[in-house]
Design a protein around this motif. Structure first.
Motif, PDB file in Angstrom:
ATOM      1  N   PHE A 175      46.825  42.621  37.772  1.00  0.00           N
ATOM      2  CA  PHE A 175      46.177  42.505  36.460  1.00  0.00           C
ATOM      3  C   PHE A 175      47.179  42.374  35.311  1.00  0.00           C
ATOM      4  O   PHE A 175      46.809  42.587  34.151  1.00  0.00           O
ATOM      5  CB  PHE A 175      45.288  43.727  36.200  1.00  0.00           C
ATOM      6  CG  PHE A 175      44.090  43.826  37.099  1.00  0.00           C
ATOM      7  CD1 PHE A 175      42.952  43.067  36.880  1.00  0.00           C
ATOM      8  CD2 PHE A 175      44.092  44.701  38.182  1.00  0.00           C
ATOM      9  CE1 PHE A 175      41.838  43.172  37.705  1.00  0.00           C
ATOM     10  CE2 PHE A 175      42.979  44.812  39.017  1.00  0.00           C
ATOM     11  CZ  PHE A 175      41.849  44.045  38.766  1.00  0.00           C
ATOM     12  N   ILE A 176      48.422  42.029  35.606  1.00  0.00           N
ATOM     13  CA  ILE A 176      49.471  42.062  34.579  1.00  0.00           C
ATOM     14  C   ILE A 176      49.185  41.093  33.425  1.00  0.00           C
ATOM     15  O   ILE A 176      49.624  41.307  32.299  1.00  0.00           O
ATOM     16  CB  ILE A 176      50.867  41.772  35.197  1.00  0.00           C
ATOM     17  CG1 ILE A 176      51.992  41.994  34.182  1.00  0.00           C
ATOM     18  CG2 ILE A 176      50.926  40.351  35.776  1.00  0.00           C
ATOM     19  CD1 ILE A 176      52.114  43.416  33.668  1.00  0.00           C
ATOM     20  N   ARG A 177      48.413  40.039  33.673  1.00  0.00           N
ATOM     21  CA  ARG A 177      48.136  39.079  32.595  1.00  0.00           C
ATOM     22  C   ARG A 177      47.217  39.663  31.524  1.00  0.00           C
ATOM     23  O   ARG A 177      47.236  39.216  30.378  1.00  0.00           O
ATOM     24  CB  ARG A 177      47.469  37.823  33.163  1.00  0.00           C
ATOM     25  CG  ARG A 177      48.363  36.998  34.065  1.00  0.00           C
ATOM     26  CD  ARG A 177      47.867  35.563  34.102  1.00  0.00           C
ATOM     27  NE  ARG A 177      48.440  34.866  35.232  1.00  0.00           N
ATOM     28  CZ  ARG A 177      47.830  34.700  36.394  1.00  0.00           C
ATOM     29  NH1 ARG A 177      46.620  35.196  36.587  1.00  0.00           N
ATOM     30  NH2 ARG A 177      48.411  34.042  37.378  1.00  0.00           N
ATOM     31  N   THR A 178      46.406  40.629  31.891  1.00  0.00           N
ATOM     32  CA  THR A 178      45.434  41.168  30.934  1.00  0.00           C
ATOM     33  C   THR A 178      45.688  42.627  30.574  1.00  0.00           C
ATOM     34  O   THR A 178      45.156  43.102  29.572  1.00  0.00           O
ATOM     35  CB  THR A 178      44.004  41.073  31.510  1.00  0.00           C
ATOM     36  OG1 THR A 178      43.977  41.752  32.776  1.00  0.00           O
ATOM     37  CG2 THR A 178      43.595  39.627  31.706  1.00  0.00           C
TER      38      THR A 178
ATOM     39  N   PHE B 245      41.622  48.314  33.900  1.00  0.00           N
ATOM     40  CA  PHE B 245      42.319  47.031  33.959  1.00  0.00           C
ATOM     41  C   PHE B 245      41.404  45.912  33.487  1.00  0.00           C
ATOM     42  O   PHE B 245      40.205  45.942  33.722  1.00  0.00           O
ATOM     43  CB  PHE B 245      42.791  46.757  35.393  1.00  0.00           C
ATOM     44  CG  PHE B 245      43.850  47.700  35.889  1.00  0.00           C
ATOM     45  CD1 PHE B 245      45.187  47.469  35.639  1.00  0.00           C
ATOM     46  CD2 PHE B 245      43.488  48.845  36.561  1.00  0.00           C
ATOM     47  CE1 PHE B 245      46.157  48.346  36.078  1.00  0.00           C
ATOM     48  CE2 PHE B 245      44.445  49.744  37.008  1.00  0.00           C
ATOM     49  CZ  PHE B 245      45.783  49.501  36.755  1.00  0.00           C
ATOM     50  N   GLY B 246      42.006  44.892  32.873  1.00  0.00           N
ATOM     51  CA  GLY B 246      41.247  43.735  32.407  1.00  0.00           C
ATOM     52  C   GLY B 246      40.643  42.978  33.558  1.00  0.00           C
ATOM     53  O   GLY B 246      41.106  43.051  34.683  1.00  0.00           O
ATOM     54  N   ALA B 247      39.616  42.189  33.274  1.00  0.00           N
ATOM     55  CA  ALA B 247      38.839  41.547  34.339  1.00  0.00           C
ATOM     56  C   ALA B 247      39.432  40.241  34.842  1.00  0.00           C
ATOM     57  O   ALA B 247      38.996  39.708  35.841  1.00  0.00           O
ATOM     58  CB  ALA B 247      37.417  41.290  33.859  1.00  0.00           C
ATOM     59  N   GLU B 248      40.440  39.705  34.167  1.00  0.00           N
ATOM     60  CA  GLU B 248      40.944  38.381  34.537  1.00  0.00           C
ATOM     61  C   GLU B 248      42.108  38.497  35.494  1.00  0.00           C
ATOM     62  O   GLU B 248      43.150  37.902  35.295  1.00  0.00           O
ATOM     63  CB  GLU B 248      41.371  37.618  33.284  1.00  0.00           C
ATOM     64  CG  GLU B 248      40.253  37.371  32.281  1.00  0.00           C
ATOM     65  CD  GLU B 248      39.134  36.525  32.858  1.00  0.00           C
ATOM     66  OE1 GLU B 248      39.451  35.542  33.533  1.00  0.00           O
ATOM     67  OE2 GLU B 248      37.975  36.858  32.665  1.00  0.00           O
ATOM     68  N   GLY B 249      41.937  39.227  36.564  1.00  0.00           N
ATOM     69  CA  GLY B 249      43.067  39.477  37.450  1.00  0.00           C
ATOM     70  C   GLY B 249      43.278  38.444  38.542  1.00  0.00           C
ATOM     71  O   GLY B 249      44.369  38.261  39.002  1.00  0.00           O
ATOM     72  N   SER B 250      42.221  37.783  38.982  1.00  0.00           N
ATOM     73  CA  SER B 250      42.385  36.939  40.165  1.00  0.00           C
ATOM     74  C   SER B 250      42.361  35.466  39.836  1.00  0.00           C
ATOM     75  O   SER B 250      42.211  35.083  38.705  1.00  0.00           O
ATOM     76  CB  SER B 250      41.306  37.260  41.183  1.00  0.00           C
ATOM     77  OG  SER B 250      40.042  37.107  40.612  1.00  0.00           O
TER      78      SER B 250
END
Length: 259
Positions: free
Chosen positions: A149-152, A254-259
């Motif tokens: 999830f590092i992007r969000t 954690f943010g939802a845009e992980g995958s």
């Protein structure tokens, strides 16, 4: 898993062969142990912990399975090829490949070591293993929520280079899903929170005292090594989620845009 002693039914992997990278200790060792308990022949890979790897091999052979111990530096192409040559000679092919080995917080390594190990080496291991992966086989990539999830969701500064490199590795592997599918090879990512008792957790705690306790309080629970390894092992046989991602533990922060 609520029961870590038998995450996979006994005997269900008999006749199959599994390789777990970085399996001389920790999550990798327990994953190899669970796979062997299910009847799989196991390849134990290590970088520099030969005595630990051999001790584990002796334990697993008592379960009645075949065990191959192979030392390899995953950042070295020749070393990786030599490992899979040994696997081919011993077993002829592979049914499960667990990409568990990772790092990047070690001292004294090159500046880009995290990227070399967590992205480049993961792709190299998969590509070198491809000729051995039988139809119906499974590739499991082990990562953390902090990386997935590092992007969000920002992570601790001390862990950020590792998190970014592991997400880069995950992305590079995901790009290969269509080609793997054409070969009849399944792929799944197993992402977990900080794991109690791992080297990474120890190094993080040393660099940022109180970090693990704070994360435990925020998440409500952190898995220990055996509990998380049971999830990794189960991912080798369970149905794969639609997004090829098995999330272990709390993800509400954690943010939802992980995958």
């Amino acid at each position: 898993m609520t029961e870590t002693s038998t995450p996979i039914p006994a005997g269900s992997l008999r006749g199959r062969t599994a390789l777990v990278t970085g399996s001389s200790r920790g999550i990798g060792a327990d994953t190899a142990r669970f796979l062997a308990q299910a009847g799989a022949n196991v390849v134990i890979n290590y970088r520099n912990k030969a005595p630990r790897a051999e001790k584990l091999a002796g334990e697993l052979r008592e379960l009645g399975v075949e065990v191959l111990v192979v030392g390899a530096d995953l950042t070295d192409a020749e070393s990786v090829q030599a490992m899979f040559d040994e696997v081919a000679n011993a077993f002829g092919g592979l049914d499960v490949l667990v990409l568990n080995a990772s790092g990047g917080m070690e001292s004294g390594m090159a500046e880009d070591y995290a990227l070399q190990l967590n992205r480049d080496a993961q792709v190299r291991v998969l590509e070198t293993a491809l000729p051995l992966l039988r139809e119906g086989s499974r590739v499991v990539f082990v990562t953390s929520h902090q990386a997935h999830f590092i992007r969000t969701t920002p992570t601790m500064p001390e862990y950020e280079p590792v998190a970014l490199s592991k997400r880069a590795g995950e992305d590079a592997l995901r790009e290969r899903i269509p080609a793997l599918r054409e070969r009849g090879v399944d792929f799944v990512v197993v992402s977990g929170d900080m794991i109690e008792g791992t080297i990474t957790a120890t190094l993080l705690e040393r660099a940022n005292p109180g970090a693990i306790a704070a994360r435990r309080e925020d998440a409500g629970k952190l898995y220990n090594v055996s509990e998380f390894a049971a999830e990794v092992a189960a991912a080798a046989v369970d149905d794969i989620p639609a997004d090829n991602t098995r999330l272990v533990g709390d993800v509400s922060s954690f943010g939802a845009e992980g995958s």
